[in-house]
Design an enzyme around this catalytic site. Structure first.
Site, PDB file in Angstrom:
ATOM      1  N   GLU A 140     -27.903  -9.161  -2.138  1.00 20.44           N
ATOM      2  CA  GLU A 140     -27.964  -8.473  -0.782  1.00 20.44           C
ATOM      3  C   GLU A 140     -27.140  -6.932  -1.197  1.00 20.44           C
ATOM      4  OE1 GLU A 140     -24.388  -8.267   2.641  1.00 20.44           O
ATOM      5  OE2 GLU A 140     -24.345  -9.923   0.730  1.00 20.44           O
ATOM      6  N   GLU A 403     -14.517 -11.755  -1.499  1.00 17.19           N
ATOM      7  CA  GLU A 403     -14.926 -11.560   0.170  1.00 17.19           C
ATOM      8  C   GLU A 403     -13.607 -12.241   1.287  1.00 17.19           C
ATOM      9  OE1 GLU A 403     -18.752 -11.808   2.465  1.00 17.19           O
ATOM     10  OE2 GLU A 403     -18.665 -12.862   0.734  1.00 17.19           O
TER      11      GLU A 403
END
Length: 819
Positions: A140, A403
Site C-alpha cells: 500500500e 492500525e
C-alpha cells in the site's frame, strides 16, 4: 522502523543471500492464533501481497557490502538465508526518512505513557518519507489524506514539518479533481476523492502550518486550490463532503447517519479555518463570507441532527458524533452545549471509561474534552489499559502505533490480516493534546508561530474515587518544543496541596500563562506573592484569577510558579547561605565572555538583579521572603546569560552588498517581493540590539536566498542597436530573394526585444540570427547605394558586438569595397 539493512559479507561467488522482513514474529505457530509459520519465525501475512524481500548475489570478494537502492522496507525483524555458507562481517539496520529536524521532547511520571510517546515518534519517523504514508510496509504505502490531517498537529510538535508539507501542498494541488481533494495525496488510481475528513486535509494542513509556524506562504500557494474545494463543497449544499469512510475502524456505529454528522461538522470547521486564513493574507471580505457560511451550516446542523435540548438524535448518538458537534460548536445556547458535554462523558463512562471512536473521533477526542472542561476524563482515557485504548496496545508489546487497538493481543494472537498494520500513526494524534494541554505549550492563532505562546498546563486532578482500578494518576510532566523563535520548555508536578510549574519563554516572544489554582491557595511567582510582582523588573503581569486559573502575561525568561495551600513560614533568623552563593557565582560570571557576549537587555537586568541581591544580603532586617526572592530572581538572570548576542558581521556585509540593488533591472514578481521583505527584515535585525544568532542567521539566509532568486532582465543593448540599424533598411534597395529571408528574422527579433520576459539566451540568439539575416542581404545592382552603405558601416562602433560577428562583418565589408 523504515529503511534497509546494510550487510557486509564474505561469500563464494554466486551465493544467493536472501533477506525477508517482518514487523512481528509468530508467537506459537498455532493457526488459531493467526500465525502463518512456526513459533519464532517471521510473521508476514499482514504484508498481504508485498514480497518484502531483498536478494543479493555475491561476487566472491573478501568483503562486499549490499543495501537496497530502489526500495525500502517497514520492519522490526529480518531473516537472512544463503545458498552456501557465508560470513556476515557486519549487519546494520539503517533508518531512512525525510530530513526533518525533531523539535519536541516529552516525559511523564508514567512509564507506559512514555513508551506511548516513543511509539508515536517512531510511527512518524517511519511514515514521513517524502510522502506522509499511512503505513510503510505492506502492498500500500499510500498517502491517505485522512491520516495526514488527523496527525498533522502531533507531527508539528514532534518535528519541523513545514518544508515537508510545502512539498505535500504541491502534491495536493496536482491531485485535485474537479475541486475535490483526493483520498490519497499523491493521488492513486485505486481510490477516489471528495470524502469528508480525507478531502478536508487540503484545508486543515495549510491551517496547521499557519498556526504552528506563522506560515502564510502556504496559504497563498494553496489559496486558489482551497477556494476551488470550498466552492465544490458549497455546490453540495450544507451536507459537506462525501461519506465514503466516516469514522474509520470505529468500535461504535459508523453507519450513514454518523457519517453525515462527520461530513457536516468538518465542512463547518473548514469555513472557520478558511476565514482565519483569509484574514491572515488580507482577504477580509472573503473571511466575512466564510463566517456567514459557517452560521448557515450551523443552522442546518441544528435542524438536521440536534434535539431541542442539545442532545443528538438517536441515530447520530455516538461518541464521535458528539465530539464533532462540540469541536465545531454546533449549539445555539450554552445550556445545549453543556447537555452535549454531559451526554458525551456519560457515554464514555457507560462504555467502561473507554473510547468507542475510530480514526476521526480519536483524532479529536482528548483535545475536545479539554476544550469543554473535561480534562480529567481525557486523562482517564489516556491511562485506560483495556481494549480499546492507547496503553492496551503498549501492554501488548507495541513499539509503534498500530492500525487497530488490538492488532495483536497476548490473549488471542494476530488480528485480521486484510488490514492489520503494526506501524500506522493515525491514533498517535493524542500526542498533540499531550503537548498543548497536558504539558501546556500551545500556539496562539491570533499571533501564530509561537510569537505569542499560550502556557496552560492541565494536570491530572482526578479525585481518587474517579480513577479506575487499573490506572494511576500522572503526577509530573516535563517537555520542550523548539519553535521558530527558540525553545519553549515547561515542567510541572502536582499533589493535592501544591502545584509547581516552571516555564521558559524564548527571547522576542511573549506568553499568557494560565496557572491552575483553587480557592484558598496562595500563588507565587519566583517566590513572590502575586501582589508584589512588578512588571518592569519581574517581566510578568498578573491579570486575574478566573475559572480556577491565575492568569499572567509574561515576557521572555524563566518563571517558577507555585500554587500552594502551605502556610508561610514563621519569620525568624534568615538563612542567607543560598543567596550568598548565588551572588558569588553571579559576580564571577560578570568577568566572563558569557556575560560580555550576552544581549544588552539581559546584561542590564542581570546587573540590576545582582545589585538588588547584594542590597538584600547586606540588610540585616531582610525577611526570609525577600532573601528567597532575591536569589531566585538573580538565578533567573544567570539562566538568561544563555541569550547570547549574535555576530552581525556577515549579515551587515551582505546587506551592504545588496541594499542598493537596482530592482528595475530585475523581473517583477514573487522573487522581487520576497527580496524586498527579506531586505526589510535584515534592516530590523541589524537594528535590534538584542538580536541573537539564530535570528541573525535566519535573516542572512533569507536575504541571500531572496537575492539569489532575483531574475535579472536580459541585456538587449546589442539587439536594440541592430534593430535601430535595420530601421534604415528599405525593401526596394535589396534583392527579393535576400529580403524574403531577412523579413521574418527581423520580425522575430523585434518580438524578442518586445518580450519583457525574454531570457539572455533568447536575446543572444536573436542578435546572432538577425546579424546573419542582415549579412545575407544583397543590394540590387546599384554601386551608389553600396558606396553609401560602406561609408555607413565604416562609421559604426563595433565595440558593442561579439568578436565573431565583427569578423564576419569586416569580411563582407572588404568584399563590398572591392566591388
Amino acid at each position: 522502523m523504515v529503511g534497509w539493512p546494510n550487510i557486509n559479507i564474505t561469500a563464494p561467488q554466486g551465493t544467493e543471500v536472501v533477506m525477508h522482513f517482518a514487523e512481528m514474529l509468530n508467537d506459537s505457530g498455532e493457526k488459531s492464533r493467526g500465525n502463518d509459520g512456526p513459533e519464532g519465525g517471521l510473521y508476514t501475512a499482514n504484508y498481504r501481497s508485498a514480497k518484502a524481500t531483498g536478494t543479493y548475489i555475491a561476487k566472491g570478494d573478501a568483503n562486499e557490502s549490499y543495501r537496497s537502492t530502489f526500495t525500502f522496507y517497514g520492519f522490526r525483524y529480518v531473516s537472512v538465508t544463503a545458498t552456501q555458507d557465508i560470513t556476515i562481517n557486519s549487519f546494520v539496520a539503517e533508518v531512512v526518512g525525510s530530513a526533518i529536524p525533531e523539535t519536541g521532547t516529552l516525559e511523564t511520571s508514567d512509564a507506559s505513557v512514555n513508551q506511548l510517546i516513543n511509539n508515536v515518534l517512531w510511527g512518524q519517523r517511519s511514515n514521513y518519507l517524502s510522502v506522509p504514508t499511512d503505513c510503510p510496509q505492506r502492498d500500500e504505502k499510500l498517502g491517505w489524506s485522512g491520516d495526514t490531517q488527523i496527525f498533522v498537529g502531533a507531527a508539528s510538535y514532534n518535528a519541523n514539518v513545514a518544508g515537508f508539507f510545502h512539498k505535500w501542498a504541491y502534491d495536493a494541488q496536482d491531485s485535485q479533481q474537479g475541486g475535490a481533494y483526493t483520498d490519497t495525496i499523491p493521488r492513486s488510481a485505486a481510490v477516489g476523492s471528495g470524502n469528508a475528513a480525507w478531502g478536508d486535509a487540503g484545508i486543515i494542513v495549510p491551517y496547521t502550518m499557519y498556526k504552528m509556524y506563522g506560515d502564510t506562504l502556504m496559504i497563498e500557494k494553496m489559496y486558489d486550490s482551497m477556494t476551488e474545494y470550498m466552492q465544490w463543497l458549497e455546490a453540495r449544499g450544507y451536507i459537506g463532503a462525501g461519506t465514503g469512510y466516516g469514522d474509520w475502524l470505529a468500535y461504535e456505529s459508523n453507519e450513514g447517519p454518523v457519517r453525515n454528522v462527520i461530513a457536516c461538522a468538518y465542512y463547518a470547521n473548514d469555513t472557520l479555518m478558511m476565514a482565519e486564513m483569509c484574514d491572515a493574507i488580507g482577504k477580509t471580505d472573503e473571511a466575512a463570507s466564510y463566517r456567514q457560511r459557517y452560521e448557515e451550516i450551523k443552522d442546518y446542523f441544528q435542524a438536521t441532527f440536534l434535539n431541542a435540548d442539545g442532545t443528538l438524535k438517536t441515530e447520530n448518538s455516538t461518541q464521535t458524533c458528539y465530539l464533532m458537534a462540540l469541536k465545531s460548536d454546533m449549539f445555539e445556547t450554552e445550556e445545549q452545549k453543556q447537555a452535549a458535554v454531559d451526554t458525551l462523558v456519560q457515554k464514555i463512562k457507560d462504555n467502561g471509561n473507554k473510547l468507542g471512536t475510530g480514526f476521526v473521533g480519536t483524532g479529536a477526542l482528548n483535545q475536545t474534552l479539554s476544550d469543554v472542561g473535561e480534562t480529567n476524563m481525557a486523562y482517564t482515557l489516556l491511562l485506560q489499559r483495556e481494549d480499546p485504548s492507547w496503553l492496551y496496545s503498549v501492554d501488548q508489546g507495541a513499539t509503534t502505533i498500530w492500525e487497530r487497538w488490538n492488532s495483536y493481543t497476548k490473549e488471542n494472537g494476530f488480528g485480521d490480516v486484510s488490514m492489520n498494520s503494526f506501524n500506522h500513526y493515525s491514533y498517535g494524534a493524542v500526542l498533540e493534546w499531550m503537548y498543548s494541554d497536558m504539558l501546556g505549550i500551545e500556539a496562539d492563532i491570533d499571533d501564530p508561530g509561537f510569537k505569542h505562546i499560550i502556557l496552560q498546563p492541565q494536570p491530572d486532578t482526578r479525585e481518587d474515587s474517579e480513577i479506575p482500578a487499573n490506572e494511576q494518576r500522572i503526577t509530573s510532566v516535563k517537555g520542550s518544543y523548539d519553535s521558530t523563535y527558540g525553545t519553549i520548555s515547561a515542567e510541572w508536578n502536582w499533589s493535592e496541596d501544591e502545584f509547581n510549574y516552571t516555564a521558559t519563554v524564548p527571547a522576542n516572544t511573549t506568553a499568557t500563562v494560565y496557572l491552575p489554582t483553587t480557592e484558598g491557595q496562595t500563588v507565587t511567582v519566583n517566590g513572590k506573592d502575586v501582589a508584589d510582582l512588578d512588571e518592569a523588573t519581574d517581566g510578568i503581569k498578573y491579570i486575574e484569577t478566573t475559572d480556577g486559573k491565575a492568569v499572567f502575561e509574561v515576557v521572555s525568561g524563566t518563571f517558577n510558579f507555585k500554587s500552594s495551600s502551605t502556610e508561610e513560614p514563621t519569620p525568624g533568623d534568615v538563612d542567607k547561605t543560598i543567596l550568598e552563593k548565588v551572588i558569588a557565582k553571579a559576580t564571577e560570571l560578570k568577568g566572563t565572555e558569557e556575560y560580555t557576549n550576552a544581549i544588552p537587555s539581559v546584561k542590564e537586568s542581570f546587573d540590576k538583579a545582582l545589585a538588588d541581591a547584594q542590597t538584600v544580603y547586606d540588610n540585616p532586617a531582610a525577611t526570609d521572603k525577600e532573601v528567597t526572592n532575591a536569589w531566585m530572581t538573580l538565578m533567573d538572570e544567570i539562566h538568561k546569560l544563555g541569550f547570547q548576542a549574535g555576530d552581525k558581521t556577515a549579515l551587515q556585509n551582505l546587506y551592504d552588498e545588496v541594499k542598493d540593488t537596482d530592482l528595475s533591472q530585475y523581473k517583477d514578481g514573487a522573487a522581487k517581493d520576497n527580496f524586498k521583505t527579506a531586505l526589510k527584515n535584515a534592516e530590523t535585525v541589524l537594528a535590534d540590539r538584542d538580536a541573537m544568532q539564530n535570528e541573525i542567521d535566519k535573516a542572512y539566509n533569507d536575504l541571500k536566498a531572496a537575492f539569489d532568486a532575483l531574475e535579472k532582465l536580459a541585456d538587449k543593448s546589442q539587439l536594440k542597436a541592430l534593430l535601430d540599424e535595420c530601421a534604415e533598411f528599405k525593401e526596394e534597395n535589396y534583392t527579393p530573394a535576400t529580403w524574403e529571408v531577412f523579413a521574418p528574422i527581423l520580425e522575430k527579433a523585434q518580438g524578442v526585444y518586445d518580450n519583457v520576459d525574454a531570457t539572455q539566451e533568447e536575446v543572444n540568439a536573436a542578435v546572432d540570427e538577425l546579424l546573419g539575416g542582415m549579412l545575407q542581404l544583397r543590394f540590387k545592382a546599384d554601386t551608389s547605394i553600396l558606396e553609401g552603405l560602406v561609408q555607413q558601416v565604416e562609421g559604426m562602433d563595433l565595440s558593442q558586438y561579439t568578436d565573431a560577428s565583427v569578423a564576419a562583418l569586416k569580411a563582407v565589408l572588404g568584399e563590398s569595397k572591392a566591388m
